[in-house]
Design a protein around this motif. Structure first.
Motif, PDB file in Angstrom:
ATOM      1  N   PHE A 150       0.858  -1.178   0.000  1.00  0.00           N
ATOM      2  CA  PHE A 150       0.000   0.000   0.000  1.00  0.00           C
ATOM      3  C   PHE A 150       0.895   1.230   0.000  1.00  0.00           C
ATOM      4  O   PHE A 150       2.132   1.126   0.096  1.00  0.00           O
ATOM      5  N   THR A 151       0.291   2.395  -0.097  1.00  0.00           N
ATOM      6  CA  THR A 151       1.018   3.643   0.059  1.00  0.00           C
ATOM      7  C   THR A 151       0.163   4.607   0.859  1.00  0.00           C
ATOM      8  O   THR A 151      -1.033   4.360   1.064  1.00  0.00           O
ATOM      9  N   VAL A 152       0.760   5.701   1.308  1.00  0.00           N
ATOM     10  CA  VAL A 152       0.043   6.690   2.108  1.00  0.00           C
ATOM     11  C   VAL A 152      -0.460   7.800   1.197  1.00  0.00           C
ATOM     12  O   VAL A 152       0.311   8.361   0.414  1.00  0.00           O
ATOM     13  N   LEU A 153      -1.748   8.111   1.295  1.00  0.00           N
ATOM     14  CA  LEU A 153      -2.329   9.209   0.512  1.00  0.00           C
ATOM     15  C   LEU A 153      -2.423  10.480   1.344  1.00  0.00           C
ATOM     16  O   LEU A 153      -1.838  11.505   1.013  1.00  0.00           O
ATOM     17  N   SER A 154      -3.168  10.430   2.459  1.00  0.00           N
ATOM     18  CA  SER A 154      -3.358  11.641   3.257  1.00  0.00           C
ATOM     19  C   SER A 154      -3.908  11.297   4.634  1.00  0.00           C
ATOM     20  O   SER A 154      -4.528  10.251   4.828  1.00  0.00           O
ATOM     21  N   ASP A 155      -3.684  12.210   5.579  1.00  0.00           N
ATOM     22  CA  ASP A 155      -4.282  12.137   6.929  1.00  0.00           C
ATOM     23  C   ASP A 155      -3.999  10.825   7.641  1.00  0.00           C
ATOM     24  O   ASP A 155      -4.806  10.354   8.434  1.00  0.00           O
ATOM     25  N   ALA A 156      -2.863  10.225   7.356  1.00  0.00           N
ATOM     26  CA  ALA A 156      -2.465   8.968   7.993  1.00  0.00           C
ATOM     27  C   ALA A 156      -0.969   8.790   7.784  1.00  0.00           C
ATOM     28  O   ALA A 156      -0.341   9.508   7.002  1.00  0.00           O
ATOM     29  N   TYR A 157      -0.404   7.832   8.500  1.00  0.00           N
ATOM     30  CA  TYR A 157       1.020   7.554   8.345  1.00  0.00           C
ATOM     31  C   TYR A 157       1.297   6.100   8.718  1.00  0.00           C
ATOM     32  O   TYR A 157       0.433   5.400   9.252  1.00  0.00           O
ATOM     33  N   ALA A 158       2.513   5.663   8.420  1.00  0.00           N
ATOM     34  CA  ALA A 158       2.918   4.292   8.720  1.00  0.00           C
ATOM     35  C   ALA A 158       4.157   4.322   9.606  1.00  0.00           C
ATOM     36  O   ALA A 158       5.002   5.205   9.485  1.00  0.00           O
ATOM     37  N   ILE A 159       4.243   3.341  10.496  1.00  0.00           N
ATOM     38  CA  ILE A 159       5.396   3.232  11.381  1.00  0.00           C
ATOM     39  C   ILE A 159       5.981   1.829  11.297  1.00  0.00           C
ATOM     40  O   ILE A 159       5.268   0.868  11.018  1.00  0.00           O
ATOM     41  N   GLU A 160       7.300   1.731  11.509  1.00  0.00           N
ATOM     42  CA  GLU A 160       7.952   0.431  11.506  1.00  0.00           C
ATOM     43  C   GLU A 160       8.838   0.295  12.737  1.00  0.00           C
ATOM     44  O   GLU A 160       9.345   1.270  13.286  1.00  0.00           O
ATOM     45  N   TRP A 161       9.035  -0.945  13.144  1.00  0.00           N
ATOM     46  CA  TRP A 161       9.783  -1.272  14.356  1.00  0.00           C
ATOM     47  C   TRP A 161      11.270  -0.990  14.151  1.00  0.00           C
ATOM     48  O   TRP A 161      11.865  -1.414  13.159  1.00  0.00           O
ATOM     49  N   ILE A 162      11.889  -0.269  15.095  1.00  0.00           N
ATOM     50  CA  ILE A 162      13.321   0.041  15.005  1.00  0.00           C
ATOM     51  C   ILE A 162      14.079  -0.366  16.270  1.00  0.00           C
ATOM     52  O   ILE A 162      15.302  -0.289  16.304  1.00  0.00           O
ATOM     53  N   TYR A 163      13.396  -0.800  17.305  1.00  0.00           N
ATOM     54  CA  TYR A 163      14.021  -1.037  18.599  1.00  0.00           C
ATOM     55  C   TYR A 163      15.125  -2.078  18.495  1.00  0.00           C
ATOM     56  O   TYR A 163      14.901  -3.205  18.036  1.00  0.00           O
ATOM     57  N   ASN A 164      16.325  -1.676  18.893  1.00  0.00           N
ATOM     58  CA  ASN A 164      17.499  -2.561  18.893  1.00  0.00           C
ATOM     59  C   ASN A 164      17.792  -3.182  17.536  1.00  0.00           C
ATOM     60  O   ASN A 164      18.414  -4.241  17.445  1.00  0.00           O
ATOM     61  N   ASP A 165      17.306  -2.518  16.471  1.00  0.00           N
ATOM     62  CA  ASP A 165      17.527  -3.007  15.101  1.00  0.00           C
ATOM     63  C   ASP A 165      17.007  -4.425  14.883  1.00  0.00           C
ATOM     64  O   ASP A 165      17.491  -5.154  14.004  1.00  0.00           O
ATOM     65  N   VAL A 166      16.032  -4.827  15.693  1.00  0.00           N
ATOM     66  CA  VAL A 166      15.426  -6.152  15.529  1.00  0.00           C
ATOM     67  C   VAL A 166      14.388  -6.097  14.403  1.00  0.00           C
ATOM     68  O   VAL A 166      13.628  -5.129  14.305  1.00  0.00           O
ATOM     69  N   LYS A 167      14.361  -7.107  13.562  1.00  0.00           N
ATOM     70  CA  LYS A 167      13.325  -7.204  12.523  1.00  0.00           C
ATOM     71  C   LYS A 167      12.223  -8.116  13.049  1.00  0.00           C
ATOM     72  O   LYS A 167      12.458  -9.316  13.241  1.00  0.00           O
ATOM     73  N   ILE A 168      11.059  -7.557  13.312  1.00  0.00           N
ATOM     74  CA  ILE A 168      10.001  -8.368  13.904  1.00  0.00           C
ATOM     75  C   ILE A 168       9.112  -8.972  12.825  1.00  0.00           C
ATOM     76  O   ILE A 168       9.029  -8.475  11.698  1.00  0.00           O
TER      77      ILE A 168
END
Length: 249
Positions: A150-168
């Motif tokens: 998907f992609t972001v159009l408007s009025d929303a956003y996406a977040i991804e996990w970065i803690y300790n560079d772990v890939k969840i």
């Protein structure tokens, strides 16, 4: 009246020897049903959901869920907001059904269909997958795990996990989503109050299972895996019985 009109309605049915062909109808519907069952059977195999037997670890995490150790962690330490290219479209200009060119689902603040109600071309779009989406201007600030492109159009956003560079994993993302919603999907985060932006959400704390002061990834993985198996069990049994019955006939 309606009843009289209904009684006058003429319908077409298959006939044989001037009689309604019930045998054909039974066969035809049976073939359609088996076509759908086979598609479902293929999906269960490909997705790895065919095995509904709980492992020892999955049984253990369900049994010990109420007694597991939890801890608070700030969302901004766990996740970062993903930068995306701004699309040159308004929602009103886009299609609500995919076409040959407009194939990429677009994220907005809507909570219907996980916020994905429009389609845009992939050209110059930031394509995301296996991340969490959150609306930024809405009366429902509900996070979702987006497992497909998907992609972001408007009025929303996406977040991804970065803690300790772990890939969840997807299962771990799924576990975290309701943990986020517990602190963001609240009436105070109304459109009028403008409290849904990442600059506000990143400072909120969520509760996660902990082990030695770190997120317990194993518990999150096993819990969601167990829940999936419990939910899909009846479907797998139904599909297997249908196929077995069909092969006998």
């Amino acid at each position: 009246d309606f009843e009289n009109e209904f009684n006058k309605t003429i319908v077409k049915l298959p006939v044989k020897n001037n009689q309604i062909d019930f045998d054909f109808m039974e066969y035809f519907v049976g073939e359609l049903e088996m076509e759908q069952v086979n598609e479902l059977h293929t999906y269960l195999n490909v997705s790895g959901l065919k095995d509904y037997n709980l492992t020892d670890e999955e049984q253990k995490v369900l049994y010990e869920f109420d007694s597991m150790k939890w801890g608070e962690i700030k969302l901004g330490d766990l996740f970062e907001r993903i930068k995306t290219n701004k699309l040159p479209f308004q929602a009103s200009e886009l299609l609500k059904e995919p076409t040959d060119v407009y194939t990429l689902p677009c994220l907005t603040s809507s909570f219907q269909n996980q916020g994905l109600n429009y389609f845009a071309p992939k050209d110059n779009a930031t394509i995301l997958k296996n991340v969490i989406s959150i609306p930024s201007n809405s009366d429902v600030y509900r996070a979702y795990f987006q497992s497909r492109e998907f992609t972001v159009l408007s009025d929303a956003y996406a977040i991804e996990w970065i803690y300790n560079d772990v890939k969840i994993s997807p299962n771990q993302y799924l576990f975290i989503v309701p943990c986020i919603n517990k602190v963001t999907d609240l009436s105070i985060y109304s459109y009028k109050n403008k409290l849904g932006g990442w600059n506000i959400v990143k400072d909120k704390y969520i509760m996660l299972p902990m082990k030695e002061n770190e997120p317990d990834y194993k518990i999150m993985e096993n819990f969601i895996s167990a829940i999936k198996k419990l939910v899909i069990k009846d479907v797998v049994i139904y599909v297997n019985e249908k196929i077995k019955s069909y092969l006998k006939n």
